[in-house]
Scaffold this motif. Structure first.
Motif, PDB file in Angstrom:
ATOM      1  N   VAL A 176       8.523   3.128 -14.701  1.00 19.55           N
ATOM      2  CA  VAL A 176       9.349   2.878 -13.392  1.00 19.55           C
ATOM      3  C   VAL A 176       8.385   3.497 -12.383  1.00 19.55           C
ATOM      4  N   ARG A 177       7.648   3.960 -12.603  1.00 16.86           N
ATOM      5  CA  ARG A 177       6.557   4.357 -11.535  1.00 16.86           C
ATOM      6  C   ARG A 177       5.680   3.289 -11.008  1.00 16.86           C
ATOM      7  N   ARG A 178       5.447   2.959 -11.986  1.00 22.74           N
ATOM      8  CA  ARG A 178       4.620   1.337 -12.177  1.00 22.74           C
ATOM      9  C   ARG A 178       5.072   0.352 -10.701  1.00 22.74           C
ATOM     10  N   ILE A 179       6.220   0.139 -11.349  1.00 18.95           N
ATOM     11  CA  ILE A 179       6.734  -0.469 -10.352  1.00 18.95           C
ATOM     12  C   ILE A 179       7.228  -0.056  -8.877  1.00 18.95           C
ATOM     13  N   ILE A 180       7.843   0.927  -8.822  1.00 17.16           N
ATOM     14  CA  ILE A 180       7.643   1.428  -7.629  1.00 17.16           C
ATOM     15  C   ILE A 180       6.528   1.873  -6.439  1.00 17.16           C
ATOM     16  N   ARG A 181       5.591   1.741  -7.200  1.00 15.31           N
ATOM     17  CA  ARG A 181       3.654   1.769  -6.872  1.00 15.31           C
ATOM     18  C   ARG A 181       3.980   0.798  -6.234  1.00 15.31           C
ATOM     19  N   ALA A 182       3.956  -0.823  -6.773  1.00 19.18           N
ATOM     20  CA  ALA A 182       3.416  -1.829  -6.076  1.00 19.18           C
ATOM     21  C   ALA A 182       4.671  -2.374  -5.097  1.00 19.18           C
ATOM     22  N   ASP A 183       6.444  -1.758  -5.453  1.00 21.39           N
ATOM     23  CA  ASP A 183       6.486  -1.927  -4.359  1.00 21.39           C
ATOM     24  C   ASP A 183       6.157  -1.373  -2.537  1.00 21.39           C
ATOM     25  N   LEU A 184       5.032  -0.299  -3.266  1.00 21.11           N
ATOM     26  CA  LEU A 184       4.498   0.381  -2.133  1.00 21.11           C
ATOM     27  C   LEU A 184       3.381  -0.368  -1.408  1.00 21.11           C
ATOM     28  N   ARG A 185       3.003  -0.249  -2.443  1.00 20.93           N
ATOM     29  CA  ARG A 185       1.258  -0.954  -2.048  1.00 20.93           C
ATOM     30  C   ARG A 185       1.865  -2.362  -1.117  1.00 20.93           C
ATOM     31  N   ALA A 186       3.254  -2.931  -2.014  1.00 24.30           N
ATOM     32  CA  ALA A 186       2.939  -4.140  -1.306  1.00 24.30           C
ATOM     33  C   ALA A 186       4.167  -3.971   0.648  1.00 24.30           C
ATOM     34  N   GLY A 187       3.833  -3.127   1.193  1.00 26.52           N
ATOM     35  CA  GLY A 187       3.927  -2.772   2.469  1.00 26.52           C
ATOM     36  C   GLY A 187       5.343  -2.454   2.970  1.00 26.52           C
ATOM     37  N   HIS A 188       6.427  -1.903   1.700  1.00 28.02           N
ATOM     38  CA  HIS A 188       7.249  -1.991   2.225  1.00 28.02           C
ATOM     39  C   HIS A 188       7.981  -1.164   3.258  1.00 28.02           C
ATOM     40  N   PHE A 189       6.738   0.342   3.159  1.00 32.66           N
ATOM     41  CA  PHE A 189       7.116   1.939   3.892  1.00 32.66           C
ATOM     42  C   PHE A 189       5.701   1.837   4.796  1.00 32.66           C
ATOM     43  N   PRO A 190       5.632   2.272   5.464  1.00 29.81           N
ATOM     44  CA  PRO A 190       4.101   2.455   5.834  1.00 29.81           C
ATOM     45  C   PRO A 190       4.126   3.919   5.848  1.00 29.81           C
ATOM     46  N   ALA A 191       2.568   3.706   5.394  1.00 30.06           N
ATOM     47  CA  ALA A 191       1.358   4.099   3.969  1.00 30.06           C
ATOM     48  C   ALA A 191       2.207   5.643   4.489  1.00 30.06           C
ATOM     49  N   ASP A 192       1.975   5.825   5.868  1.00 33.79           N
ATOM     50  CA  ASP A 192       2.107   7.470   6.564  1.00 33.79           C
ATOM     51  C   ASP A 192       3.936   8.367   6.202  1.00 33.79           C
ATOM     52  N   ASN A 193       5.054   7.361   5.488  1.00 32.76           N
ATOM     53  CA  ASN A 193       6.056   7.264   5.796  1.00 32.76           C
ATOM     54  C   ASN A 193       5.920   8.841   4.487  1.00 32.76           C
ATOM     55  N   PRO A 194       6.450  10.039   5.091  1.00 38.12           N
ATOM     56  CA  PRO A 194       7.102  10.465   3.898  1.00 38.12           C
ATOM     57  C   PRO A 194       8.030  10.415   2.952  1.00 38.12           C
ATOM     58  N   TYR A 195       8.358   9.690   3.004  1.00 36.04           N
ATOM     59  CA  TYR A 195       9.608   9.812   1.844  1.00 36.04           C
ATOM     60  C   TYR A 195       8.463   9.045   0.720  1.00 36.04           C
ATOM     61  N   ILE A 196       7.661   8.336   1.117  1.00 36.39           N
ATOM     62  CA  ILE A 196       7.308   8.234  -0.260  1.00 36.39           C
ATOM     63  C   ILE A 196       7.108   8.522  -1.556  1.00 36.39           C
ATOM     64  N   SER A 197       6.268  10.017  -1.021  1.00 35.28           N
ATOM     65  CA  SER A 197       6.317  11.397  -1.812  1.00 35.28           C
ATOM     66  C   SER A 197       7.669  11.936  -2.688  1.00 35.28           C
ATOM     67  N   VAL A 198       8.862  11.296  -2.453  1.00 34.61           N
ATOM     68  CA  VAL A 198      10.319  11.858  -2.855  1.00 34.61           C
ATOM     69  C   VAL A 198      10.555  10.326  -4.081  1.00 34.61           C
ATOM     70  N   LEU A 199      10.056   8.981  -3.426  1.00 37.49           N
ATOM     71  CA  LEU A 199       9.726   7.904  -3.924  1.00 37.49           C
ATOM     72  C   LEU A 199       8.786   8.244  -5.129  1.00 37.49           C
TER      73      LEU A 199
END
Length: 79
Positions: A6-29
């Protein structure tokens, strides 16, 4: 449930740029263990590999669907 997958999939989404890199919600995700304590976690498998993950929060009734290839994040709402 396979937390690392599940974490691998979430990180793939994050790397794809669906959220800005500095978005504080990334650590929650990325805190899959904590989120799993407060949500239903569903996974989809193809040929024995987890290819998608969905976390349904009962309180907010909103889930985030992530695909393993990181190409799309769909928001899923229940009525």
């Amino acid at each position: 449930m396979d937390i690392p997958e599940v974490r691998r999939i979430i990180r793939a989404d994050l790397r794809a740029g669906h959220f800005p890199a500095d978005n504080p919600y990334i650590s929650v995700l990325e805190d899959v263990e904590h989120r799993a304590e407060h949500a239903q976690v569903w996974v989809a498998e193809a040929a024995g590999t987890v290819v998608a993950a969905l976390m349904l929060t009962l309180r907010a009734r909103l889930g985030i669907l992530g695909r393993a290839d990181g190409t799309n994040v769909d928001r899923v709402h229940s009525p």
